[in-house]
Scaffold this motif. Structure first.
Motif, mmCIF file in Angstrom:
data_model
loop_
_atom_site.group_PDB
_atom_site.id
_atom_site.type_symbol
_atom_site.label_atom_id
_atom_site.label_comp_id
_atom_site.label_asym_id
_atom_site.label_seq_id
_atom_site.Cartn_x
_atom_site.Cartn_y
_atom_site.Cartn_z
ATOM 1 N N ASP A 274 72.012 19.589 5.995
ATOM 2 C CA ASP A 274 73.204 19.711 5.152
ATOM 3 C C ASP A 274 73.920 18.376 4.972
ATOM 4 O O ASP A 274 74.846 18.276 4.183
ATOM 5 C CB ASP A 274 74.194 20.722 5.739
ATOM 6 C CG ASP A 274 73.685 22.149 5.642
ATOM 7 O OD1 ASP A 274 72.780 22.392 4.826
ATOM 8 O OD2 ASP A 274 74.205 23.003 6.378
ATOM 9 N N GLY A 275 73.508 17.349 5.690
ATOM 10 C CA GLY A 275 74.139 16.037 5.586
ATOM 11 C C GLY A 275 74.018 15.423 4.212
ATOM 12 O O GLY A 275 74.834 14.599 3.810
ATOM 13 N N SER A 276 73.025 15.830 3.445
ATOM 14 C CA SER A 276 72.839 15.286 2.103
ATOM 15 C C SER A 276 73.645 16.028 1.035
ATOM 16 O O SER A 276 73.688 15.592 -0.111
ATOM 17 C CB SER A 276 71.355 15.310 1.731
ATOM 18 O OG SER A 276 70.887 16.637 1.720
ATOM 19 N N LYS A 277 74.303 17.114 1.408
ATOM 20 C CA LYS A 277 75.122 17.869 0.456
ATOM 21 C C LYS A 277 76.445 17.156 0.222
ATOM 22 O O LYS A 277 76.987 16.504 1.109
ATOM 23 C CB LYS A 277 75.385 19.286 0.968
ATOM 24 C CG LYS A 277 74.145 20.137 1.032
ATOM 25 C CD LYS A 277 74.463 21.535 1.473
ATOM 26 C CE LYS A 277 73.225 22.394 1.496
ATOM 27 N NZ LYS A 277 73.531 23.749 1.948
ATOM 28 N N THR A 278 76.995 17.303 -0.971
ATOM 29 C CA THR A 278 78.259 16.660 -1.286
ATOM 30 C C THR A 278 79.416 17.455 -0.702
ATOM 31 O O THR A 278 79.304 18.661 -0.467
ATOM 32 C CB THR A 278 78.461 16.530 -2.809
ATOM 33 O OG1 THR A 278 78.521 17.834 -3.378
ATOM 34 C CG2 THR A 278 77.342 15.728 -3.455
ATOM 35 N N MET B 199 80.562 11.669 -2.372
ATOM 36 C CA MET B 199 80.451 11.434 -0.948
ATOM 37 C C MET B 199 79.744 12.623 -0.306
ATOM 38 O O MET B 199 79.993 13.770 -0.657
ATOM 39 C CB MET B 199 81.850 11.239 -0.361
ATOM 40 C CG MET B 199 81.878 10.925 1.094
ATOM 41 S SD MET B 199 83.569 10.627 1.652
ATOM 42 C CE MET B 199 83.234 9.600 3.034
ATOM 43 N N THR B 200 78.865 12.336 0.639
ATOM 44 C CA THR B 200 78.121 13.397 1.320
ATOM 45 C C THR B 200 78.689 13.638 2.721
ATOM 46 O O THR B 200 79.485 12.847 3.218
ATOM 47 C CB THR B 200 76.630 13.030 1.444
ATOM 48 O OG1 THR B 200 76.512 11.851 2.232
ATOM 49 C CG2 THR B 200 75.991 12.804 0.076
ATOM 50 N N ILE B 201 78.253 14.716 3.342
ATOM 51 C CA ILE B 201 78.721 15.053 4.688
ATOM 52 C C ILE B 201 78.310 13.965 5.682
ATOM 53 O O ILE B 201 79.056 13.623 6.583
ATOM 54 C CB ILE B 201 78.182 16.435 5.120
ATOM 55 C CG1 ILE B 201 78.770 17.534 4.223
ATOM 56 C CG2 ILE B 201 78.506 16.722 6.575
ATOM 57 C CD1 ILE B 201 78.221 18.916 4.474
ATOM 58 N N SER B 202 77.131 13.385 5.493
ATOM 59 C CA SER B 202 76.657 12.350 6.418
ATOM 60 C C SER B 202 77.471 11.060 6.311
ATOM 61 O O SER B 202 77.411 10.217 7.210
ATOM 62 C CB SER B 202 75.174 12.051 6.180
ATOM 63 O OG SER B 202 74.974 11.565 4.873
#
Length: 68
Positions: free
Chosen positions: A55-59, A1-4
């Protein structure tokens, strides 16, 4: 799951502090102006944690964020 993938109002833990995800908001940064950031607000306290839009694509695991 990512931040977004987080939903508005969802509670998570960042480094042991319980925070609520507030979504993307314009934030005033000194000497820079207003920029859009992903905003987390501490539960019951007025402390904020900001992440950039990229950073939304970071896990969640890579950023040490745990779902509650």
């Amino acid at each position: 799951m990512t931040i977004s993938d987080l939903k508005l109002g969802q509670k998570v833990s960042i480094n042991g502090m319980i925070v609520i995800y507030r979504g993307i908001q314009k934030v005033r940064i000194p000497h820079l102006g207003k920029v859009e950031k992903r905003v987390f607000q501490g539960e019951g306290i007025n402390i904020f944690k900001y992440y950039s839009l990229a950073d939304g694509s970071k896990t969640l695991k890579s950023e040490k964020i745990k779902l509650l």
